[in-house]
Design an enzyme around this catalytic site. Structure first.
Site, short mmCIF file in Angstrom:
data_model
loop_
_atom_site.label_atom_id
_atom_site.label_comp_id
_atom_site.label_asym_id
_atom_site.label_seq_id
_atom_site.Cartn_x
_atom_site.Cartn_y
_atom_site.Cartn_z
N LYS A 92 -23.35 -22.70 2.58
CA LYS A 92 -23.20 -22.26 1.18
C LYS A 92 -23.22 -20.72 1.14
CE LYS A 92 -28.22 -22.71 0.60
NZ LYS A 92 -29.30 -23.58 0.09
N TYR A 98 -31.68 11.74 -4.36
CA TYR A 98 -32.01 11.56 -5.78
C TYR A 98 -33.51 11.65 -6.01
CZ TYR A 98 -27.34 9.98 -7.13
OH TYR A 98 -26.01 9.90 -7.41
C1 LIG Z 1 -30.12 -23.91 1.21
C2 LIG Z 1 -30.49 -25.33 1.46
C3 LIG Z 1 -30.68 -25.81 2.77
C4 LIG Z 1 -30.73 -24.90 3.96
O1 LIG Z 1 -32.02 -24.29 3.99
P1 LIG Z 1 -32.45 -23.27 5.12
O2 LIG Z 1 -33.85 -22.91 4.77
O3 LIG Z 1 -31.53 -22.10 4.99
O4 LIG Z 1 -32.32 -23.95 6.44
C5 LIG Z 1 -30.87 -27.17 2.94
N1 LIG Z 1 -30.91 -28.02 1.88
C6 LIG Z 1 -30.78 -27.59 0.62
C7 LIG Z 1 -30.85 -28.56 -0.49
C8 LIG Z 1 -30.58 -26.23 0.36
O5 LIG Z 1 -30.47 -25.82 -0.91
#
Ligand SMILES: *Cc1c(COP(=O)(O)O)cnc(C)c1O
Length: 346
Positions: A34, A244
């Protein structure tokens, strides 16, 4: 000259293999890609992982599933954590996305529009973010039975803290709630859940951050190297300020390198007390981080190289995250679009 983000595909694949080896041979290891593979490029990372043997991928939105299908071709399964939302029908019908249904409403809508197409079911076991609680799932038990879900899953809230009592309570809830479900496979653990051990593995695991070299997978191979070009070097006298807010003032005759990349590139302005590296030598970042630039104290270097590195095997995403009061996930997904991206390995 652009800053360069180097992404080591063979490290990602090695990390997937290492995580896969932590569960038994009957447990399948998927991959969560994702948010554009946590910022590293799903269109490149996805096919590399598929070639290494990943058969099930997970994304968070239908649009990500459509783009990933384009990159992966027809064979791998692509699950969408957000389930079935308005406008997702084409992703399901044309692109074979498998929605992980989160509510009785989604189950009913899916049963009406897409019966016969594979789906997943997400149960809430205590995180209260996505998924059905026991009563809600019971209210659509007949629909779920008729859909014959490909997957029943839940997500752990505290898997990065092995001793947290939520882990055991969510495991017990998942076992109880999924017991009578007619699913082909069950899944609970992400990266943290894999590390918690066999009771958390079920049939399929869903690692994300561990693939990309982040904690809680301490044994991960680092995946990213970020190299920033020096734009100019100047001499600064004691009492003169840099950047800055004139927030940093030299206390000795100093050499300051101004480096290309700033908070517009995901180098969080909140980060304090970190360095850029000339080879293995750390050079402290001084003054505020600007939108496009960072200033670095290179006084102690015998010669200033044309490139200083921000992320490397020493200053990993987790080290930098700690300096910014955040987590490696946020460092990775903040990496901006102005880097020249180079893939190595695989
Ligand atoms: C993002 C996510 C994962 C992966 O989690 P990690 O901690 O990055 O391994 C797995 N399952 C769900 C439902 C997620 O939202």
């Amino acid at each position: 000259m652009q800053a360069a983000l180097t992404i080591d595909l063979s490290a990602i694949i090695d990390n997937w293999r290492a995580l896969d080896a932590l569960s038994g041979p009957q447990v399948e290891t998927g991959a969560v890609i994702k948010a554009d593979a946590y910022g590293l490029g799903a269109a490149t990372v996805g096919p590399a992982l598929a070639k290494a043997g990943v058969k099930r991928f997970f994304v968070a939105q239908a649009e990500e599933a459509v783009a990933l299908r384009e990159a992966l071709g027809p064979a791998p399964e692509i699950y969408n954590f957000s389930g079935l939302m308005a406008g997702d029908d084409e992703a399901i019908i044309k692109h074979g996305m498998i929605p992980v249904l989160n509510s009785a409403t989604q189950v009913k809508a899916f049963a009406k529009a897409h019966a016969g197409h594979p789906c997943g079911i997400q149960l809430d076991t205590g995180m209260n973010r996505l998924g059905m609680e026991a009563l809600e799932a019971a209210s659509v038990a007949l629909d779920i039975a008729a859909l014959k879900p490909d997957l029943v899953m839940s997500h752990l809230a505290c898997a990065d803290e092995p001793l947290h009592p939520m882990n055991a309570s969510q495991l017990a809830a998942f076992n109880a709630m999924s017991f009578a479900m007619p699913a082909s496979r069950k899944a609970l653990g992400a990266t943290g859940g894999i590390l918690l051990g066999a009771p958390f593995h079920f049939d399929l695991t869903r690692p994300g951050i561990g693939l990309y070299g982040g904690e809680p997978f301490k044994n991960a191979r680092p995946v990213v190297q970020l190299d920033l070009p020096v734009v100019q070097v100047r001499d600064v006298l004691p009492g003169e300020a840099v950047g800055y807010g004139a927030a940093w003032v030299a206390t000795r005759p100093s050499k300051i390198a101004t480096v290309s990349s700033g908070y517009a590139d995901g180098i969080l302005r909140a980060a304090k007390g970190f360095s850029l590296y000339a080879g293995t030598t750390p050079c402290p970042v001084v003054g505020r981080i600007s939108m496009d630039l960072i200033t670095v104290d290179v006084t102690d270097l015998p010669a200033v190289p044309p490139i200083l590195s921000l992320l490397n095997a020493t200053q990993t995403v987790d080290v930098l995250a700690q300096k910014a009061g955040t987590i490696g996930y946020e460092i990775l997904t903040s990496l901006g679009s102005r880097y020249r991206r180079r893939y190595t390995g695989a």
